[in-house]
Design a protein around this motif. Structure first.
Motif, PDB file in Angstrom:
ATOM      1  N   LEU A  11       0.816  -1.219   0.000  1.00 28.24           N
ATOM      2  CA  LEU A  11       0.000   0.000   0.000  1.00 28.24           C
ATOM      3  C   LEU A  11       0.848   1.266   0.000  1.00 28.24           C
ATOM      4  CD1 LEU A  11      -2.811  -1.050   2.518  1.00 28.24           C
ATOM      5  CD2 LEU A  11      -2.912  -0.993   0.009  1.00 28.24           C
ATOM      6  N   ASP A  12       2.006   1.205   0.649  1.00 24.12           N
ATOM      7  CA  ASP A  12       2.869   2.392   0.661  1.00 24.12           C
ATOM      8  C   ASP A  12       3.332   2.740  -0.757  1.00 24.12           C
ATOM      9  OD1 ASP A  12       2.629   2.529   3.389  1.00 24.12           O
ATOM     10  OD2 ASP A  12       4.451   1.351   3.766  1.00 24.12           O
ATOM     11  N   ALA A  13       3.631   1.707  -1.566  1.00 22.45           N
ATOM     12  CA  ALA A  13       4.050   1.962  -2.948  1.00 22.45           C
ATOM     13  C   ALA A  13       2.900   2.510  -3.777  1.00 22.45           C
ATOM     14  CB  ALA A  13       4.583   0.672  -3.571  1.00 22.45           C
ATOM     15  N   LEU A  14       1.688   2.064  -3.477  1.00 17.79           N
ATOM     16  CA  LEU A  14       0.532   2.610  -4.175  1.00 17.79           C
ATOM     17  C   LEU A  14       0.328   4.084  -3.852  1.00 17.79           C
ATOM     18  CD1 LEU A  14      -2.110  -0.283  -3.864  1.00 17.79           C
ATOM     19  CD2 LEU A  14      -0.905   0.460  -5.933  1.00 17.79           C
ATOM     20  N   GLN A  15       0.575   4.451  -2.601  1.00 20.70           N
ATOM     21  CA  GLN A  15       0.371   5.838  -2.182  1.00 20.70           C
ATOM     22  C   GLN A  15       1.418   6.782  -2.759  1.00 20.70           C
ATOM     23  OE1 GLN A  15       0.191   5.767   2.096  1.00 20.70           O
ATOM     24  NE2 GLN A  15      -1.845   4.812   2.142  1.00 20.70           N
ATOM     25  N   ASP A  16       2.686   6.338  -2.804  1.00 19.80           N
ATOM     26  CA  ASP A  16       3.722   7.244  -3.316  1.00 19.80           C
ATOM     27  C   ASP A  16       3.956   7.107  -4.826  1.00 19.80           C
ATOM     28  OD1 ASP A  16       5.241   4.920  -3.658  1.00 19.80           O
ATOM     29  OD2 ASP A  16       6.337   5.219  -1.787  1.00 19.80           O
ATOM     30  N   GLY A  17       3.194   6.218  -5.504  1.00 20.63           N
ATOM     31  CA  GLY A  17       3.265   6.123  -6.954  1.00 20.63           C
ATOM     32  C   GLY A  17       4.377   5.273  -7.500  1.00 20.63           C
ATOM     33  N   THR A  18       5.098   4.533  -6.667  1.00 20.60           N
ATOM     34  CA  THR A  18       6.212   3.699  -7.151  1.00 20.60           C
ATOM     35  C   THR A  18       5.786   2.254  -7.438  1.00 20.60           C
ATOM     36  OG1 THR A  18       6.849   3.149  -4.865  1.00 20.60           O
ATOM     37  CG2 THR A  18       7.874   5.102  -5.880  1.00 20.60           C
ATOM     38  N   ALA A  19       4.527   1.913  -7.215  1.00 22.95           N
ATOM     39  CA  ALA A  19       4.098   0.527  -7.392  1.00 22.95           C
ATOM     40  C   ALA A  19       4.168   0.099  -8.851  1.00 22.95           C
ATOM     41  CB  ALA A  19       2.674   0.344  -6.862  1.00 22.95           C
ATOM     42  N   THR A  20       3.879   1.017  -9.773  1.00 22.97           N
ATOM     43  CA  THR A  20       3.816   0.642 -11.193  1.00 22.97           C
ATOM     44  C   THR A  20       5.187   0.340 -11.782  1.00 22.97           C
ATOM     45  OG1 THR A  20       3.898   2.991 -11.787  1.00 22.97           O
ATOM     46  CG2 THR A  20       1.719   1.964 -11.588  1.00 22.97           C
ATOM     47  N   THR A  21       6.258   0.812 -11.139  1.00 19.82           N
ATOM     48  CA  THR A  21       7.606   0.582 -11.666  1.00 19.82           C
ATOM     49  C   THR A  21       8.452  -0.301 -10.762  1.00 19.82           C
ATOM     50  OG1 THR A  21       8.368   2.635 -10.624  1.00 19.82           O
ATOM     51  CG2 THR A  21       7.603   2.765 -12.917  1.00 19.82           C
ATOM     52  N   ALA A  22       7.871  -0.863  -9.708  1.00 24.90           N
ATOM     53  CA  ALA A  22       8.628  -1.756  -8.832  1.00 24.90           C
ATOM     54  C   ALA A  22       8.890  -3.072  -9.542  1.00 24.90           C
ATOM     55  CB  ALA A  22       7.838  -2.004  -7.540  1.00 24.90           C
ATOM     56  N   TRP A  23      10.104  -3.605  -9.367  1.00 24.01           N
ATOM     57  CA  TRP A  23      10.472  -4.833 -10.060  1.00 24.01           C
ATOM     58  C   TRP A  23       9.549  -5.999  -9.683  1.00 24.01           C
ATOM     59  CZ3 TRP A  23      13.171  -5.132 -14.241  1.00 24.01           C
ATOM     60  CH2 TRP A  23      14.198  -4.216 -14.496  1.00 24.01           C
ATOM     61  N   GLY A  24       9.207  -6.083  -8.417  1.00 21.04           N
ATOM     62  CA  GLY A  24       8.350  -7.188  -8.000  1.00 21.04           C
ATOM     63  C   GLY A  24       6.999  -7.161  -8.690  1.00 21.04           C
ATOM     64  N   THR A  25       6.399  -5.973  -8.772  1.00 20.87           N
ATOM     65  CA  THR A  25       5.105  -5.840  -9.436  1.00 20.87           C
ATOM     66  C   THR A  25       5.213  -6.155 -10.922  1.00 20.87           C
ATOM     67  OG1 THR A  25       4.496  -4.118  -7.845  1.00 20.87           O
ATOM     68  CG2 THR A  25       3.181  -4.282  -9.849  1.00 20.87           C
ATOM     69  N   LEU A  26       6.228  -5.616 -11.563  1.00 19.08           N
ATOM     70  CA  LEU A  26       6.387  -5.823 -12.999  1.00 19.08           C
ATOM     71  C   LEU A  26       6.655  -7.284 -13.335  1.00 19.08           C
ATOM     72  CD1 LEU A  26       8.550  -2.684 -13.946  1.00 19.08           C
ATOM     73  CD2 LEU A  26       6.128  -3.071 -14.426  1.00 19.08           C
ATOM     74  N   ILE A  27       7.523  -7.922 -12.561  1.00 28.23           N
ATOM     75  CA  ILE A  27       7.891  -9.308 -12.880  1.00 28.23           C
ATOM     76  C   ILE A  27       6.710 -10.250 -12.686  1.00 28.23           C
ATOM     77  CG2 ILE A  27       9.311 -11.248 -12.134  1.00 28.23           C
ATOM     78  CD1 ILE A  27      11.572  -9.266 -11.594  1.00 28.23           C
ATOM     79  N   PHE A  28       6.019 -10.144 -11.571  1.00 33.64           N
ATOM     80  CA  PHE A  28       4.907 -11.053 -11.319  1.00 33.64           C
ATOM     81  C   PHE A  28       3.725 -10.774 -12.254  1.00 33.64           C
ATOM     82  CE2 PHE A  28       7.242 -12.195  -7.580  1.00 33.64           C
ATOM     83  CZ  PHE A  28       6.801 -13.468  -7.256  1.00 33.64           C
ATOM     84  N   SER A  29       3.530  -9.512 -12.599  1.00 35.05           N
ATOM     85  CA  SER A  29       2.487  -9.190 -13.579  1.00 35.05           C
ATOM     86  C   SER A  29       2.830  -9.789 -14.944  1.00 35.05           C
ATOM     87  CB  SER A  29       2.314  -7.675 -13.690  1.00 35.05           C
ATOM     88  OG  SER A  29       1.877  -7.115 -12.469  1.00 35.05           O
ATOM     89  N   ALA A  30       4.104  -9.720 -15.333  1.00 36.09           N
ATOM     90  CA  ALA A  30       4.524 -10.300 -16.606  1.00 36.09           C
ATOM     91  C   ALA A  30       4.353 -11.814 -16.608  1.00 36.09           C
ATOM     92  CB  ALA A  30       5.974  -9.923 -16.898  1.00 36.09           C
TER      93      ALA A  30
END
Length: 433
Positions: A364-383
């Motif tokens: 949730l902290d990454a969602l609030q500060d806007g870094t969630a869309t470019t975090a490696w964990g989010t990108l890799i698991f989404s891919a």
């Protein structure tokens, strides 16, 4: 049509009831010659020239003629008859209510339900060679994926992996310096910059997805065409059969997509210039209706292009010709397939995306500060989720489209006769099939 899956351009289009290509003298049950009458005092006459009777005739004493000078014995009912002693027991030589027909006999079809019924359609591959129902179309697509998975899954897996890896790095490095938040203090320049960057990433990823989908569709079309004939197809075979039409398929897809974009601009531009919210919604609604109509009308253009080795505009014409009169049926099956694909994709994608976000992407902290869309964990698991979903969903949707094309040609052009000949089915269409 030749014996290869690259089917030749068909001829004229008969109506559903008049299937050209079917033999005019196809014998049916009613066309069989009647049994010769019994003549007690005369020897049996020599059979006249005509159809050959089967060697498996009924046993002597039932239907054979008596010897010269011998009276015909009276027919005795079999033991254990139904309605009493004078009713024949099921199992007689004529099939139907008296039992199954004799194998190879003149009054019944081998394996058929009876002398007046139609024999089962030949099924050399994943579908029976006759007009298909919804369940048979869906089952044929799944059966091809299951039976020919060694060719189907590697194609979709490799292409999806390449597309998603490139999209992952493009998203990471193009949006790495972009911070997207819900901060009310964002200036108009920041908003325009964020919108431009987001659109750029979207264009790059969608273009890669577009190219990957075309390659997969082209190769899978050839695999499905061989699966209908009961033939295996390797990855190299699929590539060799499809590569000559790839540029044309790219042009067909670009022309269809570009046409829908131009249509949207034409319908929405007056509403935007007039700054009328009502006209904008009306234009959007009209565009959705026209896009659905055109998309369904030209939904069979891709298999027509690949399997008939035709040009782009000829493929559009062939699709419109095949869809005519069956628009609602094809639209309903296409929408149902898209809904099923969306559900399967959501079941696979969203859990993995949530794992990447909350387990490795800051939560949730990454969602609030806007870094969630470019975090490696989010990108890799989404891919990973997209790769798995596309590996399963893409061949399913491609298979349904190919089988819809084949089904329409069977209904309108008697393609089942050509498919049976290509599959090596002997005497198909000449014995009531």
């Amino acid at each position: 049509m030749t014996d290869s899956p690259g089917w030749a351009t068909p001829g004229s289009e008969p109506s559903d009831g008049d299937r050209s290509g079917a033999p005019a003298d196809r014998p049916g049950p009613a066309a069989q010659p009647p049994a010769p009458p019994v003549q007690p005092a005369q020897p049996p006459a020599q059979p006249a020239a005509g159809p050959k009777w089967s060697a498996e005739q009924p046993p002597p004493g039932q239907w054979s003629s008596p010897a010269p000078g011998q009276q015909a014995p009276p027919q005795q009912p079999p033991q254990g008859a139904g309605w009493g002693a004078d009713r024949p027991q099921p199992g007689g030589p004529y099939g139907g209510q008296y039992g199954p027909p004799q194998q190879g006999g003149p009054y019944g079809y081998p394996g058929g339900p009876g002398p007046w019924g139609k024999p089962p359609a030949a099924k050399p591959g994943v579908i029976p060679l006759r007009p298909l129902g919804l369940g048979e179309i869906l089952d044929g697509a799944v059966a091809t994926m299951r039976t020919h998975w060694r060719s189907v899954l590697p194609i979709t897996l490799v292409v999806a992996t390449v597309v998603q890896v490139i999209s992952l790095f493009a998203t990471k490095f193009m949006m790495d310096d972009l911070i997207i938040t819900a901060d009310a203090d964002m200036t108009p320049a920041d908003a325009i910059n964020a919108l431009g960057t987001t659109l750029s990433v979207t264009v790059v990823t969608q273009f890669l997805q577009y190219l990957g989908t075309i390659v997969v569709t082209a190769m899978l079309t050839m695999i499905f065409s061989r699966a209908i004939l009961g033939q295996n197809s390797s990855i190299s075979d699929a590539w060799r059969d499809s590569r000559a039409q790839l540029l044309r398929l790219i042009g067909l897809t670009a022309l269809l997509g570009g046409g829908l974009i131009v249509l949207a601009i034409v319908l929405m531009l007056p509403a935007i210039l007039s700054e009328s919210i009502g006209l904008i919604f009306l234009g959007l609604l009209l565009w959705v209706v026209l896009a659905a109509w055109l998309g369904t009308l030209f939904s069979l253009a891709s298999p027509a292009l690949m399997l008939e080795k035709s040009g782009v505009f000829k493929a559009f014409s062939r699709s419109a010709k095949l869809v005519k009169g069956s628009w609602w049926r094809i639209f309903g099956i296409t929408v149902l397939t898209a809904i099923m694909a969306a559900i399967i994709s959501a079941i696979i994608y969203y859990p993995l995306s949530l794992i990447g976000l909350f387990g490795f992407g800051g939560g949730l902290d990454a969602l609030q500060d806007g870094t969630a869309t470019t975090a490696w964990g989010t990108l890799i698991f989404s891919a990973i989720g997209l790769i798995i979903a596309q590996t399963i969903v893409t061949p399913f949707q491609s298979g349904v489209t190919v089988l819809l094309y084949v089904d329409q040609r069977i209904r309108r052009e008697a393609l089942d006769l050509e498919l049976a000949r290509a599959a090596g089915v002997e005497n198909y269409g000449t014995t009531g099939g």
